[in-house]
Design a protein around this motif. Structure first.
Motif, mmCIF file in Angstrom:
data_model
loop_
_atom_site.group_PDB
_atom_site.id
_atom_site.type_symbol
_atom_site.label_atom_id
_atom_site.label_comp_id
_atom_site.label_asym_id
_atom_site.label_seq_id
_atom_site.Cartn_x
_atom_site.Cartn_y
_atom_site.Cartn_z
ATOM 1 N N MET A 89 19.710 1.494 -4.959
ATOM 2 C CA MET A 89 18.670 2.503 -4.774
ATOM 3 C C MET A 89 18.067 2.283 -3.387
ATOM 4 O O MET A 89 17.669 1.172 -3.043
ATOM 5 N N TYR A 90 18.021 3.330 -2.588
ATOM 6 C CA TYR A 90 17.347 3.247 -1.290
ATOM 7 C C TYR A 90 15.855 3.077 -1.559
ATOM 8 O O TYR A 90 15.241 3.913 -2.232
ATOM 9 N N ARG A 91 15.250 2.028 -1.001
ATOM 10 C CA ARG A 91 13.864 1.745 -1.347
ATOM 11 C C ARG A 91 13.209 0.882 -0.271
ATOM 12 O O ARG A 91 13.895 0.205 0.493
ATOM 13 N N GLY A 92 11.897 0.889 -0.236
ATOM 14 C CA GLY A 92 11.198 0.075 0.740
ATOM 15 C C GLY A 92 9.712 0.030 0.462
ATOM 16 O O GLY A 92 9.156 0.891 -0.234
ATOM 17 N N THR A 93 9.054 -0.988 1.026
ATOM 18 C CA THR A 93 7.613 -1.161 0.861
ATOM 19 C C THR A 93 6.990 -1.516 2.202
ATOM 20 O O THR A 93 7.657 -2.011 3.115
ATOM 21 N N ILE A 94 5.689 -1.268 2.300
ATOM 22 C CA ILE A 94 4.906 -1.750 3.430
ATOM 23 C C ILE A 94 3.581 -2.267 2.893
ATOM 24 O O ILE A 94 2.975 -1.663 1.998
ATOM 25 N N VAL A 122 0.815 -1.212 0.000
ATOM 26 C CA VAL A 122 0.000 0.000 0.000
ATOM 27 C C VAL A 122 0.849 1.263 0.000
ATOM 28 O O VAL A 122 0.318 2.363 -0.167
ATOM 29 N N LEU A 123 2.159 1.117 0.186
ATOM 30 C CA LEU A 123 3.048 2.269 0.137
ATOM 31 C C LEU A 123 4.448 1.813 -0.232
ATOM 32 O O LEU A 123 4.945 0.822 0.309
ATOM 33 N N VAL A 124 5.054 2.536 -1.157
ATOM 34 C CA VAL A 124 6.441 2.272 -1.544
ATOM 35 C C VAL A 124 7.179 3.605 -1.521
ATOM 36 O O VAL A 124 6.627 4.638 -1.902
ATOM 37 N N VAL A 125 8.421 3.596 -1.038
ATOM 38 C CA VAL A 125 9.220 4.819 -0.971
ATOM 39 C C VAL A 125 10.605 4.573 -1.569
ATOM 40 O O VAL A 125 11.070 3.431 -1.650
ATOM 41 N N HIS A 126 11.246 5.647 -1.988
ATOM 42 C CA HIS A 126 12.654 5.578 -2.372
ATOM 43 C C HIS A 126 13.390 6.765 -1.776
ATOM 44 O O HIS A 126 12.792 7.785 -1.424
ATOM 45 N N GLY A 127 14.706 6.624 -1.681
ATOM 46 C CA GLY A 127 15.538 7.692 -1.138
ATOM 47 C C GLY A 127 16.700 8.034 -2.043
ATOM 48 O O GLY A 127 17.705 8.571 -1.581
ATOM 49 N N GLY A 128 16.571 7.721 -3.342
ATOM 50 C CA GLY A 128 17.621 8.046 -4.295
ATOM 51 C C GLY A 128 18.342 6.819 -4.817
ATOM 52 O O GLY A 128 18.410 5.782 -4.151
#
Length: 344
Positions: A324-329, A34-40
């Motif tokens: 790539m800095y990245r993550g999901t929840i 439901v959410l994915v982010v990256h930090g570069g």
């Protein structure tokens, strides 16, 4: 009337947890993201990363994911989840956004940001701001409270002031590490050419934070925020505030946030191209995103990556750099964070 409203609020707070109405999440199979982010994205190698920094970056990504997830499970709009997540990353100096923004050639920090709502197609962006603590909030206010899509420089900051957003001195964003990076670049350029003029290395171009969220109601939103390019001049603007290049969202296809060498992402319309391939070629989000980054961008000579999420909770995070800095929840709250190219 005021006393009645206060009484009703007190009664609501006093209700047991079981009596509260939980938001109805979309009926999706399994435990969708439901959410994915990256930090570069960029030259991110284990050999160059100490354990403390690795842990700090993963912790920040996880904190951002949980902040956005709380908005989703509360039944709030996807833009609330994007805003909550990116404010966390804008305040963390590990990332090239907000507090960790890189220096321009004149030793100031200048920010760009954008958001887009997949349900309505509305978008907002800001560029070249120097005093807005959370550029992602400014981008959203441009979307919601102005007739425009993109505001820049002093005008954007005047609007931020009118909207009551938090403004800070530019020195708030200054960090010793980013200043060392700028001075190193400028010294290298003088040594190579005798002049201080742009000749960017790839690492100067990669650094952004972004998020894509799927609301409880099944709508998408995306946002991107950055300090831009180290040693940038002449009011240079990258892809992050450009709708269709660095940010895009459409409930019928996907939400996208990009990071990389912005000039390529602008020329190729990277974020919109992913959605277009899904719409016109009937590709999945992973097929579309992987082709655009692995083929379209790579063959043009560009580097970077994207995060992309569709309305079924399917996620794609392709990049053509070392990491790539990245993550999901997921809907249930399961967090995954990744940094390096060999992590799945």
């Amino acid at each position: 009337m005021a006393r009645l409203l206060c009484l009703l609020a007190a009664v609501a707070l006093a209700l047991p947890a079981a009596a509260q109405t939980a938001p109805v999440l979309p009926d999706l199979d399994g435990d969708p993201v439901v959410l994915v982010v990256h930090g570069g994205a960029g030259t991110i190698l284990r050999a160059n990363m100490d354990a403390d920094t690795d842990a700090a970056i993963r912790a920040a990504l996880a904190q951002a994911l949980r902040a956005g997830h709380a908005e989703v499970v509360a039944g709030r709009p996807a833009l609330d989840a994007v805003s909550a997540a990116l404010q966390i990353l804008e305040d963390d100096p590990h990332f090239n956004a907000g507090r960790g923004g890189v220096f321009a050639a004149d030793q100031t920090v200048r920010h760009d940001a954008s958001v887009m709502d997949g349900a309505t197609g509305l978008a907002g962006a800001s560029s070249g701001t120097m005093h807005v603590r959370h550029p992602i909030l400014l981008a959203r206010r441009v979307m919601e409270a102005s007739p425009h899509v993109l505001l820049s420089g002093e005008g954007a900051e005047e609007f931020a002031l009118q909207q009551g957003l938090e403004l800070v001195p530019n020195t708030f964003f200054h960090t010793p590490g980013r200043l060392r990076g700028l001075l190193s670049v400028q010294e290298r350029e003088r040594s190579a050419t005798g002049l201080a003029r742009p000749a960017p290395h790839p690492w100067q171009m990669h650094g952004t934070v972004g998020a894509v969220a799927l609301s409880a109601g099944g709508s998408l939103a995306a946002g991107t925020s950055t300090g831009g390019m180290t040693n940038k001049r002449w009011g240079r603007v990258g892809d992050s505030p450009i709708i269709g290049a660095g940010t895009y969202a459409d409930d019928a296809t996907c939400g996208v946030s990009a990071t990389g060498h912005g000039e390529y992402f602008i020329r190729l319309g990277i974020a919109r191209d992913i959605a277009a391939r899904m719409a016109y070629l009937d590709e999945s989000v992973d097929q579309a995103a992987s082709h655009v980054i692995g083929t379209t961008l790579a063959e043009a000579g560009g580097t970077g990556g994207v995060i992309a999420l569709d309305a079924e909770g399917n996620v794609s995070m392709p990049f053509n750099t070392e990491g790539m800095y990245r993550g999901t929840i997921t809907r249930s709250g399961r967090v995954t964070t990744m940094i390096y190219g060999d992590e799945e």
